[in-house]
Design a protein around this motif. Structure first.
Motif, PDB file in Angstrom:
ATOM      1  N   VAL A   1       0.867  -1.181   0.000  1.00  0.00           N
ATOM      2  CA  VAL A   1       0.000   0.000   0.000  1.00  0.00           C
ATOM      3  C   VAL A   1       0.904   1.231   0.000  1.00  0.00           C
ATOM      4  O   VAL A   1       2.090   1.143   0.331  1.00  0.00           O
ATOM      5  CB  VAL A   1      -0.939   0.028   1.221  1.00  0.00           C
ATOM      6  N   THR A   2       0.338   2.376  -0.331  1.00  0.00           N
ATOM      7  CA  THR A   2       1.146   3.591  -0.288  1.00  0.00           C
ATOM      8  C   THR A   2       1.372   4.001   1.168  1.00  0.00           C
ATOM      9  O   THR A   2       0.578   3.666   2.060  1.00  0.00           O
ATOM     10  CB  THR A   2       0.461   4.746  -1.037  1.00  0.00           C
ATOM     11  N   VAL A   3       2.450   4.724   1.376  1.00  0.00           N
ATOM     12  CA  VAL A   3       2.751   5.224   2.720  1.00  0.00           C
ATOM     13  C   VAL A   3       1.636   6.143   3.194  1.00  0.00           C
ATOM     14  O   VAL A   3       1.276   6.158   4.376  1.00  0.00           O
ATOM     15  CB  VAL A   3       4.112   5.951   2.718  1.00  0.00           C
ATOM     16  N   GLU A   4       1.038   6.889   2.258  1.00  0.00           N
ATOM     17  CA  GLU A   4      -0.065   7.787   2.594  1.00  0.00           C
ATOM     18  C   GLU A   4      -1.239   7.018   3.201  1.00  0.00           C
ATOM     19  O   GLU A   4      -1.805   7.423   4.227  1.00  0.00           O
ATOM     20  CB  GLU A   4      -0.517   8.543   1.341  1.00  0.00           C
ATOM     21  N   GLU A   5      -1.600   5.865   2.578  1.00  0.00           N
ATOM     22  CA  GLU A   5      -2.692   5.044   3.108  1.00  0.00           C
ATOM     23  C   GLU A   5      -2.361   4.526   4.506  1.00  0.00           C
ATOM     24  O   GLU A   5      -3.197   4.551   5.417  1.00  0.00           O
ATOM     25  CB  GLU A   5      -2.956   3.860   2.178  1.00  0.00           C
ATOM     26  N   GLU A   6      -1.143   4.041   4.655  1.00  0.00           N
ATOM     27  CA  GLU A   6      -0.736   3.476   5.943  1.00  0.00           C
ATOM     28  C   GLU A   6      -0.731   4.551   7.023  1.00  0.00           C
ATOM     29  O   GLU A   6      -1.153   4.306   8.159  1.00  0.00           O
ATOM     30  CB  GLU A   6       0.657   2.847   5.811  1.00  0.00           C
ATOM     31  N   LEU A   7      -0.274   5.757   6.679  1.00  0.00           N
ATOM     32  CA  LEU A   7      -0.206   6.826   7.677  1.00  0.00           C
ATOM     33  C   LEU A   7      -1.590   7.325   8.069  1.00  0.00           C
ATOM     34  O   LEU A   7      -1.815   7.718   9.224  1.00  0.00           O
ATOM     35  CB  LEU A   7       0.650   7.986   7.154  1.00  0.00           C
ATOM     36  N   ARG A   8      -2.532   7.308   7.119  1.00  0.00           N
ATOM     37  CA  ARG A   8      -3.907   7.688   7.469  1.00  0.00           C
ATOM     38  C   ARG A   8      -4.473   6.712   8.494  1.00  0.00           C
ATOM     39  O   ARG A   8      -5.150   7.101   9.449  1.00  0.00           O
ATOM     40  CB  ARG A   8      -4.788   7.726   6.215  1.00  0.00           C
ATOM     41  N   PHE A   9      -4.201   5.435   8.270  1.00  0.00           N
ATOM     42  CA  PHE A   9      -4.629   4.422   9.229  1.00  0.00           C
ATOM     43  C   PHE A   9      -3.935   4.627  10.574  1.00  0.00           C
ATOM     44  O   PHE A   9      -4.567   4.542  11.638  1.00  0.00           O
ATOM     45  CB  PHE A   9      -4.313   3.030   8.680  1.00  0.00           C
ATOM     46  N   VAL A  10      -2.637   4.912  10.540  1.00  0.00           N
ATOM     47  CA  VAL A  10      -1.861   5.097  11.773  1.00  0.00           C
ATOM     48  C   VAL A  10      -2.401   6.281  12.572  1.00  0.00           C
ATOM     49  O   VAL A  10      -2.496   6.221  13.809  1.00  0.00           O
ATOM     50  CB  VAL A  10      -0.365   5.291  11.437  1.00  0.00           C
ATOM     51  N   GLN A  11      -2.784   7.359  11.882  1.00  0.00           N
ATOM     52  CA  GLN A  11      -3.333   8.512  12.583  1.00  0.00           C
ATOM     53  C   GLN A  11      -4.643   8.165  13.300  1.00  0.00           C
ATOM     54  O   GLN A  11      -4.880   8.604  14.431  1.00  0.00           O
ATOM     55  CB  GLN A  11      -3.549   9.660  11.593  1.00  0.00           C
ATOM     56  N   SER A  12      -5.470   7.351  12.647  1.00  0.00           N
ATOM     57  CA  SER A  12      -6.714   6.911  13.283  1.00  0.00           C
ATOM     58  C   SER A  12      -6.414   6.013  14.480  1.00  0.00           C
ATOM     59  O   SER A  12      -7.035   6.140  15.548  1.00  0.00           O
ATOM     60  CB  SER A  12      -7.588   6.159  12.275  1.00  0.00           C
ATOM     61  N   TYR A  13      -5.447   5.119  14.305  1.00  0.00           N
ATOM     62  CA  TYR A  13      -5.078   4.203  15.382  1.00  0.00           C
ATOM     63  C   TYR A  13      -4.519   4.971  16.582  1.00  0.00           C
ATOM     64  O   TYR A  13      -4.872   4.700  17.736  1.00  0.00           O
ATOM     65  CB  TYR A  13      -4.065   3.200  14.859  1.00  0.00           C
ATOM     66  N   LEU A  14      -3.656   5.947  16.297  1.00  0.00           N
ATOM     67  CA  LEU A  14      -3.068   6.738  17.379  1.00  0.00           C
ATOM     68  C   LEU A  14      -4.120   7.577  18.090  1.00  0.00           C
ATOM     69  O   LEU A  14      -3.993   7.849  19.282  1.00  0.00           O
ATOM     70  CB  LEU A  14      -1.949   7.632  16.826  1.00  0.00           C
TER      71      LEU A  14
END
Length: 350
Positions: free
Chosen positions: A216-229
């Protein structure tokens, strides 16, 4: 270099070729004379076999050097195009040397026929070309089998990552904490509770998405990470302080899904955190577009049955199967830094 093998089966191929090759070559060198008696046949065969065996190491060394110059399976035609003319020159020198060899040892029982020189060269060239083609076929077949195995291993690692993500999502502690935080927010701040529920749905949707993408793109992963955090910070408050500073140029590159999540889970659930001694997590990147995840260390003995180290081990194995540098982990007494390489070309990785 001389004792390295071009392929696993290369010595066997050579031995199968050597006996008929020496027999036919001796017939070209000496004519029917070589079959005049058993002693002459065995003596000439033994001498020629020793000579050809020595020459074999020269051919092998040259072949390995050419393969080193063109190592990819896609370079098969380059290797063959380079080997055939080089081997032709070596064959001329080899046949010239074998004539001189028999002249030097004064093999008078059956003198070599000089007029058959070019026939012997032609036979040697045809034989070496045949061996080249067989060896290349074997090497490429072995490479194909290896790539199939690695692809299967990568798919298995990917499926295991999805399973680990699911296990993390349905982990009773994780669910309980999320719902407990949500329940508290509903009674205290409905707007915050609504946002918490929205971020929680994003987290679960990302973990349970049904696509089969291995990257996946880093952008997709970081959006998920922001929600998780957001969920984590809602639970721990100021005890966990996370920051993400990844430039746009790196966000279009690729990463295995849930990679950052695996690292964050390991950091959060294997360290203690409080408002007085907060757990600081920072996600940045280097100029080479390598993600850098840094955190301070406050280790704790966890009674949680979920194995967070297993997720990291699985991710390390996955990176080994990708055409990418491996994950690097540097740890001191006070902090740990994880380097996650990003993949520029999604197609080249497989």
């Amino acid at each position: 270099m001389a004792f390295r093998k071009y392929s696993k089966t290369e010595p066997i191929i050579f031995l199968w070729f050597m006996f008929p090759f020496v027999g036919i070559l001796n017939a070209l060198l000496f004519g029917s004379c070589v079959y005049g008696s058993l002693n002459i046949f065995l003596y000439s065969f033994g001498l020629s076999a020793i000579f050809i065996f020595c020459c074999y190491f020269i051919f092998r060394t040259v072949a390995i050097l050419i393969r080193k110059r063109f190592p990819s399976n896609a370079d098969i035609f380059r290797r063959i195009s380079a080997m055939i003319p080089v081997f032709a020159v070596i064959n001329i020198l080899m046949i010239t040397s074998i004539y001189a060899y028999y002249k030097l040892i004064s093999f008078e029982a059956c003198p070599a026929k000089q007029q058959n020189f070019w026939w012997a060269v032609l036979f040697a060239c045809i034989s070496s070309t045949t061996i080249i083609l067989i060896n290349e076929a074997v090497v490429n077949f072995q490479g194909w089998k290896r790539s199939i195995t690695e692809t299967e291993q990568l798919k298995n690692a990917y499926q295991k990552t999805k399973l680990l993500g699911l296990k993390g999502q349905v982990n009773p502690h994780f669910l309980f904490n999320c719902f407990n935080s949500l329940s508290s927010l509903i009674s205290e701040d409905e707007q915050a509770a609504e946002r918490f529920l929205n971020e929680m749905s994003k987290v679960h949707r990302y973990m349970l998405r049904g696509d089969d993408e291995l990257l996946v793109t880093v952008e997709e992963e970081l959006r998920f990470v922001q929600s998780y955090l957001h969920l984590i910070e809602a639970r721990f408050g100021k005890a966990i302080q996370a920051a993400i500073e990844v430039p746009e140029i790196c966000r279009n590159q690729f990463i295995p899904p849930l990679s950052i999540h695996v690292m964050l889970e390991n950091i959060i659930y294997t360290n203690t955190a409080s408002a007085e001694t907060p757990l600081r997590i920072k996600i940045t990147s280097e100029s080479t577009c390598t993600l850098v995840i840094n955190n301070n260390i406050h280790p704790r003995i966890s009674k949680d049955s979920f194995d967070y180290e297993e997720g990291i081990d699985n991710l390390l194995k996955k990176y080994k199967l990708l055409n990418s540098p491996g994950i690097e982990i540097r740890e001191t007494k006070s902090d740990r830094t994880i380097y996650l390489p990003l993949i520029k070309d999604k197609e080249v990785a497989f």
